[in-house]
Motif scaffolding. Structure first.
Motif, mmCIF file in Angstrom:
data_model
loop_
_atom_site.group_PDB
_atom_site.id
_atom_site.type_symbol
_atom_site.label_atom_id
_atom_site.label_comp_id
_atom_site.label_asym_id
_atom_site.label_seq_id
_atom_site.Cartn_x
_atom_site.Cartn_y
_atom_site.Cartn_z
ATOM 1 N N ALA A 1 60.957 98.158 -16.865
ATOM 2 C CA ALA A 1 61.524 96.811 -16.996
ATOM 3 C C ALA A 1 60.924 96.023 -18.155
ATOM 4 O O ALA A 1 61.460 94.963 -18.522
ATOM 5 C CB ALA A 1 61.322 96.040 -15.687
ATOM 6 N N TYR A 2 59.822 96.468 -18.745
ATOM 7 C CA TYR A 2 59.137 95.709 -19.796
ATOM 8 C C TYR A 2 60.065 95.230 -20.923
ATOM 9 O O TYR A 2 60.059 94.038 -21.266
ATOM 10 C CB TYR A 2 58.001 96.553 -20.385
ATOM 11 C CG TYR A 2 56.649 96.330 -19.735
ATOM 12 C CD1 TYR A 2 56.534 95.778 -18.469
ATOM 13 C CD2 TYR A 2 55.472 96.681 -20.390
ATOM 14 C CE1 TYR A 2 55.307 95.578 -17.879
ATOM 15 C CE2 TYR A 2 54.232 96.487 -19.800
ATOM 16 C CZ TYR A 2 54.152 95.940 -18.542
ATOM 17 O OH TYR A 2 52.927 95.746 -17.959
ATOM 18 N N PRO A 3 60.855 96.110 -21.536
ATOM 19 C CA PRO A 3 61.707 95.637 -22.648
ATOM 20 C C PRO A 3 62.671 94.523 -22.231
ATOM 21 O O PRO A 3 62.851 93.551 -22.960
ATOM 22 C CB PRO A 3 62.461 96.911 -23.069
ATOM 23 C CG PRO A 3 61.544 98.032 -22.680
ATOM 24 C CD PRO A 3 60.926 97.578 -21.379
ATOM 25 N N LYS A 4 63.290 94.658 -21.056
ATOM 26 C CA LYS A 4 64.237 93.647 -20.580
ATOM 27 C C LYS A 4 63.523 92.338 -20.216
ATOM 28 O O LYS A 4 64.068 91.243 -20.425
ATOM 29 C CB LYS A 4 64.998 94.173 -19.362
ATOM 30 C CG LYS A 4 65.845 95.404 -19.640
ATOM 31 C CD LYS A 4 66.981 95.095 -20.600
ATOM 32 C CE LYS A 4 67.872 96.315 -20.782
ATOM 33 N NZ LYS A 4 68.961 96.077 -21.762
ATOM 34 N N MET A 5 62.313 92.443 -19.664
ATOM 35 C CA MET A 5 61.551 91.239 -19.316
ATOM 36 C C MET A 5 61.214 90.457 -20.582
ATOM 37 O O MET A 5 61.333 89.224 -20.622
ATOM 38 C CB MET A 5 60.280 91.639 -18.564
ATOM 39 C CG MET A 5 60.546 92.253 -17.189
ATOM 40 S SD MET A 5 59.112 93.101 -16.484
ATOM 41 C CE MET A 5 58.084 91.705 -16.018
ATOM 42 N N GLU B 1 62.752 86.090 -24.781
ATOM 43 C CA GLU B 1 62.924 86.078 -26.234
ATOM 44 C C GLU B 1 61.605 86.332 -26.959
ATOM 45 O O GLU B 1 61.228 85.628 -27.899
ATOM 46 C CB GLU B 1 63.554 84.752 -26.693
ATOM 47 C CG GLU B 1 64.923 84.499 -26.087
ATOM 48 C CD GLU B 1 65.539 83.187 -26.563
ATOM 49 O OE1 GLU B 1 64.822 82.393 -27.223
ATOM 50 O OE2 GLU B 1 66.726 82.955 -26.285
ATOM 51 N N LEU B 2 60.911 87.368 -26.511
ATOM 52 C CA LEU B 2 59.630 87.743 -27.092
ATOM 53 C C LEU B 2 59.686 89.180 -27.603
ATOM 54 O O LEU B 2 60.475 89.999 -27.107
ATOM 55 C CB LEU B 2 58.512 87.599 -26.050
ATOM 56 C CG LEU B 2 58.289 86.185 -25.491
ATOM 57 C CD1 LEU B 2 57.314 86.231 -24.320
ATOM 58 C CD2 LEU B 2 57.775 85.249 -26.584
ATOM 59 N N TRP C 1 49.986 91.496 -23.410
ATOM 60 C CA TRP C 1 49.490 90.450 -22.518
ATOM 61 C C TRP C 1 49.896 90.735 -21.070
ATOM 62 O O TRP C 1 49.117 90.508 -20.139
ATOM 63 C CB TRP C 1 50.044 89.080 -22.946
ATOM 64 C CG TRP C 1 49.461 88.586 -24.222
ATOM 65 C CD1 TRP C 1 50.062 88.560 -25.447
ATOM 66 C CD2 TRP C 1 48.147 88.061 -24.419
ATOM 67 N NE1 TRP C 1 49.213 88.051 -26.399
ATOM 68 C CE2 TRP C 1 48.024 87.730 -25.792
ATOM 69 C CE3 TRP C 1 47.057 87.827 -23.575
ATOM 70 C CZ2 TRP C 1 46.862 87.180 -26.323
ATOM 71 C CZ3 TRP C 1 45.905 87.276 -24.112
ATOM 72 C CH2 TRP C 1 45.816 86.959 -25.465
ATOM 73 N N MET C 2 51.097 91.231 -20.890
ATOM 74 C CA MET C 2 51.547 91.620 -19.548
ATOM 75 C C MET C 2 50.659 92.730 -19.012
ATOM 76 O O MET C 2 50.237 92.722 -17.845
ATOM 77 C CB MET C 2 53.001 92.074 -19.602
ATOM 78 C CG MET C 2 53.972 90.988 -20.047
ATOM 79 S SD MET C 2 55.557 91.639 -20.630
ATOM 80 C CE MET C 2 56.229 92.300 -19.125
ATOM 81 N N PHE D 1 58.295 80.604 -16.764
ATOM 82 C CA PHE D 1 57.663 80.779 -18.074
ATOM 83 C C PHE D 1 56.979 82.136 -18.138
ATOM 84 O O PHE D 1 56.606 82.720 -17.114
ATOM 85 C CB PHE D 1 56.642 79.671 -18.347
ATOM 86 C CG PHE D 1 57.184 78.283 -18.156
ATOM 87 C CD1 PHE D 1 58.096 77.759 -19.069
ATOM 88 C CD2 PHE D 1 56.792 77.511 -17.085
ATOM 89 C CE1 PHE D 1 58.603 76.482 -18.902
ATOM 90 C CE2 PHE D 1 57.298 76.238 -16.904
ATOM 91 C CZ PHE D 1 58.210 75.721 -17.813
ATOM 92 N N PHE D 2 56.787 82.621 -19.355
ATOM 93 C CA PHE D 2 56.198 83.942 -19.554
ATOM 94 C C PHE D 2 54.807 84.044 -18.936
ATOM 95 O O PHE D 2 54.464 85.045 -18.314
ATOM 96 C CB PHE D 2 56.125 84.252 -21.055
ATOM 97 C CG PHE D 2 55.413 85.540 -21.373
ATOM 98 C CD1 PHE D 2 56.006 86.761 -21.120
ATOM 99 C CD2 PHE D 2 54.128 85.527 -21.913
ATOM 100 C CE1 PHE D 2 55.353 87.956 -21.411
ATOM 101 C CE2 PHE D 2 53.466 86.710 -22.210
ATOM 102 C CZ PHE D 2 54.084 87.922 -21.955
#
Length: 476
Positions: free
Chosen positions: A36-40, A45-46, A53-54, A101-102
């Motif tokens: 899911a990382y790319p979609k998250m 918009e990062l 950081w995640m 928020f992120f």
């Protein structure tokens, strides 16, 4: 008497399988966010760099509290620890799913990681406390099998949910799994009280967290500012200084958070080095392959899940086989074969290109999974062979911290290396160069193979006369 012991042994085995089932659910929940990382990141918009950081938040939670939870389990009750972990899984997953928020998302991943640090090592501890020699090997294999099955289902399930219902849906599923896990732990796991200590090693917990914060933030600063900026050196200093202070503090304490005395035994430190060299590669491959397949080859999240399935299926089978083979082969033989298989798989990834087939990647991931699956129970068996039963939780959770920290650091450094190589404009070459570096890194494990004792209890050529199982305070 024999009938009573038989009933107690059956009760122990039943509780062990229930515990492993709960670990399966938690591992499944921990494995879902990879695809899911790319979609998250896209939702906020990062760029890919923010994935570090995640990873830092999740990694710090998963590793920083393991010695503390091991100490709590030894001192009070392992059941308390796993119930706390199940509850935290629910909280962390919900927080990620609703994050406005992120940085709220990063906090949620941190709490989700803490949940894993409380639950995942519990089966390892249980096997060390209640099973001996051949029975211990089989128990470690079963625990490894259950753990990996969660990893088999997690990525594929995540890819399917992300593609069909959006990335937040997978975290609602994680919250539901946390509830189920809490219920089965509360109902089926017995309370085994430990020896309550005179004091709590608060400073030990603090400096373990400082050590991991320093270590895990190094790749984050390298990713953001580059190697030449030297912005990462304060993190390195924090890691080194905290490590030295922790060793000094733990040697002075009567009941330390970490078992420093056993850490100096080569049954622990040699195995820990080999684990670092192997698990860094294992974790790095999973993360960089996600970006290679989606961002470079342009394929879906589901394909990422499908390619991670052979990795985890081969791991699951290899765990069971290793558990049964430990009494038939020496520790050196099993671990040496595992290193060779892992190096073969990671070496295959050094030759990928834009048109590399699904089948080629399938076999590469299968080799990597087999190598890690075979080595897992073997390494843990060596660690348990001379561990103090009264400090079993501390020993097992500390070793699991090393395994997990290696995976988290490996994932971060893998992503950073991939990003740095890709900055030159050739993302395919970045994948090959990163894989080659990881292959060489893992091959260094061969240098430590002959430092493993020739005879290790529970393996071939060791004294099996003490093959007993302690149940209910009695030896059977």
């Amino acid at each position: 008497m024999d009938a009573q012991l038989s009933l107690e042994e059956k009760s122990i085995r039943r509780a062990f399988h229930v515990l492993c089932l709960g670990v399966l659910f938690v591992v499944l929940a921990q494995a879902t966010h990879i695809a899911a990382y790319p979609k998250m990141l896209e939702a906020f918009e990062l760029g890919p760099g923010y994935s570090v950081w995640m990873q830092l938040g999740f990694a710090l939670g998963l590793t920083g509290f393991q010695p503390f939870f091991g100490w709590v389990g030894d001192s009070y009750s392992q059941k308390v620890v796993i119930l706390i972990g199940s509850a935290l899984l629910v909280i962390g997953a919900v927080l990620v799913a609703v994050a406005p928020f992120f940085w709220v998302l990063v906090v949620g991943l941190f709490i989700k990681g803490v949940a894993g640090s409380a639950v995942i090592p519990a089966g390892f501890t249980y096997a060390g406390k209640f099973f001996k020699n051949e029975k211990r090997g089989k128990a470690l294999g079963i625990f490894g099998f259950y753990s990996v099955i969660g990893g088999v289902i997690g990525p594929l399930l995540s890819g399917t949910f992300v593609d069909s219902m959006g990335w937040s849906s997978i975290f609602w599923l994680c919250a539901a799994l946390g509830v189920v896990t809490f219920v089965i732990f509360a109902a089926w796991i017995p309370v085994v009280k430990g020896d309550k200590p005179e004091s709590f090693d608060f400073l030990g917990v603090v400096f373990v967290i400082f050590i991991l914060l320093g270590l895990l933030s190094i790749p984050t600063f390298i990713n953001n500012y580059g190697v030449s900026s030297m912005m990462w050196t304060p993190s390195l200093g924090l890691f080194a200084l905290s490590f030295l202070i922790l060793i000094w503090l733990e040697r002075k304490r009567k009941e330390p958070l970490l078992d420093i005395e056993y850490a100096a035994n080569r049954n622990f430190w040699v195995i820990s080095i080999i684990a670092v060299l192997m698990f860094v590669t294992f974790s790095s491959v999973m993360y960089i392959l996600t970006f290679f397949i989606q961002d470079i080859q342009g394929k879906s999240s589901t394909v990422v899940g499908l390619l991670q399935m052979p990795l985890f299926i081969s791991m699951a089978i290899a765990n069971l086989l290793c558990g049964r083979w430990m009494s038939k082969f020496s520790a050196r033989s099993l671990i040496g074969a595992s290193i060779a298989i892992l190096v073969t798989g990671s070496g295959m990834l050094a030759f990928v290109n834009l048109n590399t087939s699904f089948l080629y990647l399938f076999f590469a991931m299968s080799f990597i999974g087999t190598g890690i699956g075979l080595v897992g129970p073997a390494l843990r068996g060596v660690v348990l062979s001379k561990a103090n039963a009264a400090r079993m939780g501390v020993v097992t959770f500390t070793y699991t911290l090393i395994e997990n920290a290696s995976q988290r650091v490996g994932a971060s450094f893998g992503l950073v290396a991939f990003a740095l190589f890709a900055a030159g404009g050739n993302a395919v070459a970045a994948m090959s160069k990163t894989a080659l570096a990881l292959t060489i890194f893992s091959a260094l494990a061969f240098l430590f193979l002959f430092l493993i004792p020739k005879k290790v209890t529970g393996f071939k050529k060791s004294d099996q006369a003490t093959d007993t199982n302690v149940v209910g305070g009695k030896t059977i």
